[in-house]
Design a protein around this motif. Structure first.
Motif, PDB file in Angstrom:
ATOM      1  N   VAL A   1       0.842  -1.201   0.000  1.00  0.00           N
ATOM      2  CA  VAL A   1       0.000   0.000   0.000  1.00  0.00           C
ATOM      3  C   VAL A   1       0.875   1.248   0.000  1.00  0.00           C
ATOM      4  O   VAL A   1       0.640   2.191  -0.770  1.00  0.00           O
ATOM      5  CB  VAL A   1      -0.936   0.009   1.231  1.00  0.00           C
ATOM      6  CG1 VAL A   1      -1.648   1.358   1.346  1.00  0.00           C
ATOM      7  CG2 VAL A   1      -1.968  -1.100   1.129  1.00  0.00           C
ATOM      8  N   VAL A   2       1.892   1.248   0.853  1.00  0.00           N
ATOM      9  CA  VAL A   2       2.780   2.407   0.943  1.00  0.00           C
ATOM     10  C   VAL A   2       3.614   2.548  -0.326  1.00  0.00           C
ATOM     11  O   VAL A   2       3.747   3.645  -0.887  1.00  0.00           O
ATOM     12  CB  VAL A   2       3.699   2.275   2.180  1.00  0.00           C
ATOM     13  CG1 VAL A   2       4.765   3.373   2.182  1.00  0.00           C
ATOM     14  CG2 VAL A   2       2.876   2.323   3.463  1.00  0.00           C
TER      15      VAL A   2
ATOM     16  N   ALA B   1      -2.960   3.142   6.066  1.00  0.00           N
ATOM     17  CA  ALA B   1      -2.324   1.861   6.371  1.00  0.00           C
ATOM     18  C   ALA B   1      -1.364   1.979   7.551  1.00  0.00           C
ATOM     19  O   ALA B   1      -1.400   1.169   8.487  1.00  0.00           O
ATOM     20  CB  ALA B   1      -1.582   1.346   5.138  1.00  0.00           C
TER      21      ALA B   1
ATOM     22  N   GLY C   1      -5.693  -1.268   0.952  1.00  0.00           N
ATOM     23  CA  GLY C   1      -6.019  -0.282   1.982  1.00  0.00           C
ATOM     24  C   GLY C   1      -7.411  -0.504   2.547  1.00  0.00           C
ATOM     25  O   GLY C   1      -7.648  -0.322   3.751  1.00  0.00           O
TER      26      GLY C   1
ATOM     27  N   ASP D   1      -4.906  11.472  -1.414  1.00  0.00           N
ATOM     28  CA  ASP D   1      -4.500  10.075  -1.490  1.00  0.00           C
ATOM     29  C   ASP D   1      -3.878   9.652  -0.154  1.00  0.00           C
ATOM     30  O   ASP D   1      -2.667   9.655   0.028  1.00  0.00           O
ATOM     31  CB  ASP D   1      -3.493   9.899  -2.632  1.00  0.00           C
ATOM     32  CG  ASP D   1      -3.010   8.456  -2.741  1.00  0.00           C
ATOM     33  OD1 ASP D   1      -3.708   7.569  -2.221  1.00  0.00           O
ATOM     34  OD2 ASP D   1      -1.937   8.237  -3.317  1.00  0.00           O
TER      35      ASP D   1
ATOM     36  N   TRP E   1      -4.101   6.669   1.307  1.00  0.00           N
ATOM     37  CA  TRP E   1      -4.042   5.218   1.507  1.00  0.00           C
ATOM     38  C   TRP E   1      -2.831   4.803   2.348  1.00  0.00           C
ATOM     39  O   TRP E   1      -2.937   3.973   3.255  1.00  0.00           O
ATOM     40  CB  TRP E   1      -4.018   4.495   0.156  1.00  0.00           C
ATOM     41  CG  TRP E   1      -5.312   4.542  -0.597  1.00  0.00           C
ATOM     42  CD1 TRP E   1      -5.550   5.076  -1.835  1.00  0.00           C
ATOM     43  CD2 TRP E   1      -6.574   4.024  -0.143  1.00  0.00           C
ATOM     44  NE1 TRP E   1      -6.863   4.943  -2.186  1.00  0.00           N
ATOM     45  CE2 TRP E   1      -7.528   4.289  -1.165  1.00  0.00           C
ATOM     46  CE3 TRP E   1      -7.003   3.383   1.006  1.00  0.00           C
ATOM     47  CZ2 TRP E   1      -8.852   3.923  -1.064  1.00  0.00           C
ATOM     48  CZ3 TRP E   1      -8.332   3.022   1.106  1.00  0.00           C
ATOM     49  CH2 TRP E   1      -9.242   3.284   0.078  1.00  0.00           C
ATOM     50  N   TRP E   2      -1.681   5.373   2.023  1.00  0.00           N
ATOM     51  CA  TRP E   2      -0.477   4.995   2.766  1.00  0.00           C
ATOM     52  C   TRP E   2      -0.562   5.451   4.224  1.00  0.00           C
ATOM     53  O   TRP E   2      -0.141   4.759   5.142  1.00  0.00           O
ATOM     54  CB  TRP E   2       0.765   5.574   2.083  1.00  0.00           C
ATOM     55  CG  TRP E   2       0.992   7.045   2.348  1.00  0.00           C
ATOM     56  CD1 TRP E   2       0.373   8.081   1.739  1.00  0.00           C
ATOM     57  CD2 TRP E   2       1.895   7.592   3.300  1.00  0.00           C
ATOM     58  NE1 TRP E   2       0.833   9.269   2.241  1.00  0.00           N
ATOM     59  CE2 TRP E   2       1.781   8.992   3.206  1.00  0.00           C
ATOM     60  CE3 TRP E   2       2.799   7.049   4.209  1.00  0.00           C
ATOM     61  CZ2 TRP E   2       2.524   9.870   3.995  1.00  0.00           C
ATOM     62  CZ3 TRP E   2       3.540   7.915   5.003  1.00  0.00           C
ATOM     63  CH2 TRP E   2       3.397   9.309   4.893  1.00  0.00           C
TER      64      TRP E   2
ATOM     65  N   THR F   1      -9.331   8.402  -5.386  1.00  0.00           N
ATOM     66  CA  THR F   1      -9.111   7.259  -6.285  1.00  0.00           C
ATOM     67  C   THR F   1     -10.157   7.220  -7.396  1.00  0.00           C
ATOM     68  O   THR F   1      -9.841   6.929  -8.567  1.00  0.00           O
ATOM     69  CB  THR F   1      -9.148   5.941  -5.490  1.00  0.00           C
ATOM     70  OG1 THR F   1      -8.103   5.954  -4.514  1.00  0.00           O
ATOM     71  CG2 THR F   1      -8.960   4.745  -6.415  1.00  0.00           C
TER      72      THR F   1
ATOM     73  N   SER G   1      -3.079  -0.078  -3.899  1.00  0.00           N
ATOM     74  CA  SER G   1      -3.255   0.666  -2.647  1.00  0.00           C
ATOM     75  C   SER G   1      -4.715   0.742  -2.217  1.00  0.00           C
ATOM     76  O   SER G   1      -5.034   0.489  -1.037  1.00  0.00           O
ATOM     77  CB  SER G   1      -2.657   2.066  -2.775  1.00  0.00           C
ATOM     78  OG  SER G   1      -1.246   2.008  -2.847  1.00  0.00           O
TER      79      SER G   1
ATOM     80  N   SER H   1      -9.641   9.037   0.648  1.00  0.00           N
ATOM     81  CA  SER H   1      -8.799   8.323  -0.318  1.00  0.00           C
ATOM     82  C   SER H   1      -9.632   7.732  -1.446  1.00  0.00           C
ATOM     83  O   SER H   1      -9.224   7.758  -2.623  1.00  0.00           O
ATOM     84  CB  SER H   1      -8.019   7.211   0.405  1.00  0.00           C
ATOM     85  OG  SER H   1      -7.155   7.753   1.367  1.00  0.00           O
TER      86      SER H   1
ATOM     87  N   SER I   1       1.715   4.032  -3.268  1.00  0.00           N
ATOM     88  CA  SER I   1       0.989   5.275  -2.996  1.00  0.00           C
ATOM     89  C   SER I   1       1.640   6.432  -3.744  1.00  0.00           C
ATOM     90  O   SER I   1       2.859   6.628  -3.679  1.00  0.00           O
ATOM     91  CB  SER I   1       0.992   5.560  -1.495  1.00  0.00           C
ATOM     92  OG  SER I   1       0.552   6.875  -1.240  1.00  0.00           O
TER      93      SER I   1
END
Length: 656
Positions: free
Chosen positions: A16-17, A105, A45, A99, A101-102, A90, A41, A86, A20
């Protein structure tokens, strides 16, 4: 629950990271371009949000329903906002670069890690004691009329006699009826040195006879044993509340409203400035990074580790408030008998007339008393056995007889030896010889018991018997005074006895001739002077005083370990363990303050910057930077709390 979710979420968080866009921009690399890369991600995520975030979402809903917002609701709000924002980015809804997501997570992973650490610390004390209980033998060697029979420990009953072989563990609490051995009691008391136990003394289930075999009469089994009592105490400690925890709970509620209001004001302010895009971005950033999980761990984790460290050192904290109060104590009030002293007679001095050596005097008295079961006789026999020169005489007694109220007599080495007090001298019409009278008068002046040794109708010496001061008491008193804590002593003994012990130890204040029911009034007297008192007693006669004091500390293993009157129980009999409480209390308080400053400082600085207060000067806290700082603050708080494990609480570290 937190452990499994943490590891799975951590594995899922890595891709995920790495995939991203925001993280790639921060680090400065180009994302791989292959079919489906853009959905790695969001999909993973989403799994992290629903799987790893489940405990926080459920907890948040529960707090919302009960109208008691706290840490779980704050976390749930942060990850929910990050999740929704996020997905909006997306799916290309609007013109937002959110964004997260990272960040979502990492937020979930760090939250799970922090809560796993806290839960592990909370369970360590009880877990350590569970492991100790697991060390108990499954079987015991029961002594029966037919011989030695191996039986399950669960079948033992009070009154049974068991054989504990050298190197074996004691299967149940009991009293030694035959033999003597050195026992390793470190698993109960935290003290590394072995302790000598002989006939008539108590031994505790789980301890190890290191050198000899002994026979033990069982006095407690199952839930009545010391180990079971210790486990109950630890359970009570983990369940008890404290001011520090209450403070953390209130802070979490306030921070929820702080984050919510800050988010609303941020949104309104940027709308009024004509920047709806910034209004959404800044508001989301504020709500995400305002989640103060570092603050949520700042206090509970310190308390949990402190309780664990104390339990492993033989300091059993029944009420966490006791640990918090201990750093503020001005005076420690020790009960004398059984606390500062051993609680049993011991020969503390001997004086012989001309022509008789002290070792010979002890050897004759010990041989004459060898067949007596009286506690004073055992003290004399022990003193003779501890003196190598006395042992070298090899005297044996014969024809023993007890003279009720006067003493004992026996034939030793061809002479008639009698040992007794004033009544014996009156019966024999004897007076203390001039060369002994000075010592005898001094001993009686300090309240000691004096016994004379008579050989063939003539006094050849005298023995001083007192309740011996524990070897550790000197170090305990001095260490307390070095820390600025006064030391007082309370006892029902006569004033001359109490003052002799007080002078020997250098105690600041002595209360003598105090009846058990009046001990609490002495605690109140000290409190009336503005002093905060920690009372240390054996818990039998001291219950009212223990309850009245700011911190009640019961000392000694055995049945007293389960007393309700004390907030703290010292599993061993070492008064130096009180120092462990003070040192741990002060260190814990420092860690709490450090963690609170770090955690609150982060929120006070980060939220206004995330809201864009200094945007006019070109200073803006980006969502990415906010996430990094949030993670760092949590790690710092957790690692700082773990430093408590480095504190040395072993009583042996405190010497004169």
């Amino acid at each position: 629950m937190f452990k499994n979710r943490f590891w799975i979420s951590l594995i899922l968080a890595v891709p995920v990271v790495l995939f991203s866009h925001m993280f790639a921009e921060i680090v400065g690399y180009t994302l791989p371009d292959f079919p489906g890369a853009l959905w790695i991600s969001p999909i993973l995520g989403t799994v992290i949000f629903f799987y790893g975030g489940a405990p926080f979402l459920k907890g948040g809903i529960s707090e919302l329903k009960s109208r008691q917002p706290g840490m779980m609701l704050l976390i749930a709000m942060a990850i929910s906002v990050a999740f929704i924002a996020s997905w909006i980015t997306t799916l290309g809804i609007g013109n937002f670069n959110l964004d997260f997501w990272w960040e979502l997570a990492l937020l979930v992973v760090i939250m799970l890690l922090g809560h796993w650490m806290e839960m592990r610390a909370l369970g360590s004390a009880a877990g350590a004691l569970d492991a100790l209980a697991a060390l108990l033998p499954d079987e015991a060697d029961k002594v029966t009329d037919a011989g030695i029979e191996t039986v399950p420990v669960s079948s033992l009953a009070n009154g049974d006699i068991v054989l504990v072989r050298s190197g074996a563990r004691v299967p149940a609490d009991g009293d030694i009826v035959d033999g003597a051995a050195e026992f390793d009691e470190s698993m109960i008391t935290g003290e590394s040195r072995t302790v000598s136990r002989a006939a008539g003394e108590m031994v505790v289930a789980g301890t190890v006879a290191t050198d000899n075999a002994v026979r033990v009469r069982v006095t407690a089994v199952g839930a009545d044993t010391t180990l079971a009592g210790i486990q109950r105490l630890v359970a009570e400690a983990q369940a008890s509340s404290s001011k520090a925890q209450a403070l953390a709970d209130r802070a979490a509620a306030l921070l929820f409203y702080f984050a919510l209001i800050a988010g609303i004001l941020t949104f309104i302010a940027w709308l009024l400035l004509g920047s709806p895009n910034d209004a959404v971005i800044r508001t989301v950033t504020v709500l995400v990074i305002a989640c103060p999980h570092a603050l949520g761990l700042a206090i509970p984790l310190v308390i949990a580790i402190s309780t664990e460290r104390a339990a492993k050192s033989g300091v059993l904290i029944k009420n966490r408030m006791a640990l918090e109060r201990m750093r503020t104590i001005d005076v420690v009030l020790f009960d004398k008998t059984g606390t500062l002293t051993e609680g049993r007679h011991a020969v503390t001095a001997a004086a012989a007339t001309g022509g008789v050596a002290e070792a010979e005097l002890l050897a004759l008295a010990g041989a004459a008393e060898s067949d007596s079961e009286h506690p004073v006789a055992r003290a004399i026999v022990q003193a003779a056995a501890d003196n190598p020169d006395a042992v070298a005489f090899g005297f044996r007694g014969a024809g023993f007889s007890s003279m009720t109220g006067r003493g004992v007599q026996a034939e030793v080495n061809g002479s008639q030896i009698a040992v007794g007090g004033p009544n014996l001298l009156r019966e024999l019409s004897l007076d203390t010889p001039p060369d002994l009278s000075g010592a005898v008068q001094e001993w009686m002046g300090r309240g000691a018991s004096v016994l004379h040794v008579v050989r063939d109708g003539a006094i050849i010496g005298a023995l001083r018997l007192e309740d011996r001061v524990r070897d550790e008491s000197w170090a305990a008193v001095k260490a307390l005074q070095d820390r600025g804590v006064k030391v007082a002593m309370i006892t029902g003994d006569a004033r001359q006895v109490a003052e002799a012990v007080g002078a020997e130890l250098g105690i600041d204040e002595v209360f003598a001739d105090v009846l058990p029911q009046d001990k609490d009034s002495k605690v109140a007297e000290l409190q009336s002077r503005g002093l905060k008192v920690a009372m240390v007693g054996d818990g039998v006669n001291d219950a009212p005083a223990l309850a009245r004091s700011e911190v009640g500390i019961a000392i000694g293993a055995g049945t007293d370990v389960a007393m309700e009157s004390a907030g703290v129980v010292l599993a061993g009999n070492d008064p130096r363990s009180v120092l462990a409480m003070i040192d741990l209390s002060r260190a814990s308080y420092r860690k709490m303050i450090q963690n609170l400053v770090w955690a609150t400082g982060y929120n006070v600085l980060a939220v206004p910057l995330a809201a864009g207060v200094l945007a006019f000067a070109g200073i803006v806290l980006s969502p990415a930077a906010g996430a990094v700082l949030m993670s760092v603050s949590t790690i710092v708080v957790a690692l700082n709390a773990q430093l408590l494990r480095r504190i040395d609480l072993n009583p042996d570290r405190i010497t004169q």
